[in-house]
Design a protein around this motif. Sequence first.
Motif, PDB file in Angstrom:
ATOM      1  N   TRP A 100     -33.238  25.800 -93.947  1.00 53.72           N
ATOM      2  CA  TRP A 100     -33.082  25.788 -92.484  1.00 53.72           C
ATOM      3  C   TRP A 100     -34.377  26.177 -91.810  1.00 53.72           C
ATOM      4  O   TRP A 100     -34.946  27.247 -92.098  1.00 53.72           O
ATOM      5  N   GLY A 101     -34.864  25.329 -90.917  1.00 54.13           N
ATOM      6  CA  GLY A 101     -36.068  25.631 -90.175  1.00 54.13           C
ATOM      7  C   GLY A 101     -37.328  25.663 -91.016  1.00 54.13           C
ATOM      8  O   GLY A 101     -38.362  26.165 -90.577  1.00 54.13           O
ATOM      9  N   GLY A 102     -37.237  25.173 -92.229  1.00 53.20           N
ATOM     10  CA  GLY A 102     -38.361  25.294 -93.145  1.00 53.20           C
ATOM     11  C   GLY A 102     -39.479  24.300 -92.886  1.00 53.20           C
ATOM     12  O   GLY A 102     -39.313  23.333 -92.151  1.00 53.20           O
ATOM     13  N   SER A 103     -40.595  24.554 -93.520  1.00 52.30           N
ATOM     14  CA  SER A 103     -41.729  23.633 -93.464  1.00 52.30           C
ATOM     15  C   SER A 103     -42.205  23.406 -94.889  1.00 52.30           C
ATOM     16  O   SER A 103     -41.681  24.006 -95.833  1.00 52.30           O
ATOM     17  N   VAL A 104     -43.153  22.554 -95.059  1.00 46.72           N
ATOM     18  CA  VAL A 104     -43.718  22.312 -96.373  1.00 46.72           C
ATOM     19  C   VAL A 104     -45.221  22.555 -96.333  1.00 46.72           C
ATOM     20  O   VAL A 104     -45.993  21.851 -96.971  1.00 46.72           O
ATOM     21  N   LEU A 105     -45.588  23.580 -95.602  1.00 47.81           N
ATOM     22  CA  LEU A 105     -47.008  23.909 -95.489  1.00 47.81           C
ATOM     23  C   LEU A 105     -47.505  24.674 -96.703  1.00 47.81           C
ATOM     24  O   LEU A 105     -48.697  24.822 -96.903  1.00 47.81           O
ATOM     25  N   ARG A 106     -46.560  25.196 -97.484  1.00 44.99           N
ATOM     26  CA  ARG A 106     -46.918  25.924 -98.697  1.00 44.99           C
ATOM     27  C   ARG A 106     -45.865  25.616 -99.756  1.00 44.99           C
ATOM     28  O   ARG A 106     -44.764  25.177 -99.443  1.00 44.99           O
ATOM     29  N   ARG A 107     -46.200  25.864-101.009  1.00 49.25           N
ATOM     30  CA  ARG A 107     -45.231  25.676-102.075  1.00 49.25           C
ATOM     31  C   ARG A 107     -44.067  26.641-101.865  1.00 49.25           C
ATOM     32  O   ARG A 107     -44.266  27.836-101.742  1.00 49.25           O
ATOM     33  N   PRO A 108     -42.839  26.137-101.795  1.00 49.65           N
ATOM     34  CA  PRO A 108     -41.701  27.008-101.495  1.00 49.65           C
ATOM     35  C   PRO A 108     -41.215  27.783-102.714  1.00 49.65           C
ATOM     36  O   PRO A 108     -41.487  27.412-103.859  1.00 49.65           O
ATOM     37  N   ALA A 109     -40.496  28.853-102.413  1.00 46.53           N
ATOM     38  CA  ALA A 109     -39.789  29.624-103.434  1.00 46.53           C
ATOM     39  C   ALA A 109     -38.317  29.223-103.421  1.00 46.53           C
ATOM     40  O   ALA A 109     -37.822  28.680-102.426  1.00 46.53           O
ATOM     41  N   GLU A 110     -37.634  29.491-104.527  1.00 48.94           N
ATOM     42  CA  GLU A 110     -36.211  29.144-104.597  1.00 48.94           C
ATOM     43  C   GLU A 110     -35.419  29.750-103.455  1.00 48.94           C
ATOM     44  O   GLU A 110     -34.550  29.093-102.881  1.00 48.94           O
ATOM     45  N   ASP A 111     -35.715  31.007-103.133  1.00 45.96           N
ATOM     46  CA  ASP A 111     -34.884  31.663-102.121  1.00 45.96           C
ATOM     47  C   ASP A 111     -35.241  31.276-100.694  1.00 45.96           C
ATOM     48  O   ASP A 111     -34.671  31.799 -99.734  1.00 45.96           O
ATOM     49  N   ASP A 112     -36.176  30.336-100.536  1.00 45.38           N
ATOM     50  CA  ASP A 112     -36.398  29.739 -99.213  1.00 45.38           C
ATOM     51  C   ASP A 112     -35.244  28.817 -98.829  1.00 45.38           C
ATOM     52  O   ASP A 112     -35.030  28.522 -97.666  1.00 45.38           O
ATOM     53  N   TYR A 113     -34.511  28.330 -99.842  1.00 46.16           N
ATOM     54  CA  TYR A 113     -33.471  27.327 -99.622  1.00 46.16           C
ATOM     55  C   TYR A 113     -32.104  27.996 -99.556  1.00 46.16           C
ATOM     56  O   TYR A 113     -31.725  28.737-100.455  1.00 46.16           O
ATOM     57  N   GLU A 114     -31.390  27.705 -98.501  1.00 49.64           N
ATOM     58  CA  GLU A 114     -30.077  28.317 -98.301  1.00 49.64           C
ATOM     59  C   GLU A 114     -28.964  27.545 -99.010  1.00 49.64           C
ATOM     60  O   GLU A 114     -27.933  28.132 -99.351  1.00 49.64           O
ATOM     61  N   TYR A 115     -29.154  26.246 -99.193  1.00 50.13           N
ATOM     62  CA  TYR A 115     -28.078  25.417 -99.735  1.00 50.13           C
ATOM     63  C   TYR A 115     -28.598  24.575-100.891  1.00 50.13           C
ATOM     64  O   TYR A 115     -29.725  24.071-100.845  1.00 50.13           O
TER      65      TYR A 115
END
Length: 126
Positions: A100-115
Motif C-alpha cells: 500500500w502506497g509503496g514505491s520501487v525506488l529501492r529494493r523492497p523488504a518482505e515486510d513492506d508488503y501487506e498482502y
Amino acid sequence: QVQLVESGGGLVQAGDSLRLSCAFSGGKFTNFAMGWWRQAPGKEREFVAGISWRGGSLLYDDSVKSRFTISRDNAQNTAYLQMDNLKSEDTAVYYCAADWGGSVLRRPAEDDYEYWGQGTQVTVSS
C-alpha cells in the motif's frame, strides 16, 4: 479485504517462457505497488521484480534482469510477470504481493508488503 490470486505456473523446459498473472480484488488496485517474489526449496523467499502503481517505475533482481518483465493493467486489476529464457534455477514457488502506497525506488523488504497471494509453482527442467 484485499485478495491476490496467482495463476500461470507450470512445468516447462529450460529456454521456454511463462507468463504469471496476479488477480487483485477487495481494494483499490492503484493504491498499491506490486511485486513478485519467489521461494525455492530450502531457501528464503527472495524479491524478483516490483512495479509502481502507475507502472512507470520498475525494479528487478539482477538474476532476472533482461529475462523477466513485470507489468500491470490497472483497468483489469491484474499484475503480470513475463518470464523468458527460463533456467533451472528459476524453479520456485512464485508469489504476488501488494504494498500500500509503496514505491520501487529501492529494493523492497518482505515486510513492506501487506498482502500476499498463495503462490504458483514454476518448475524448469534442464
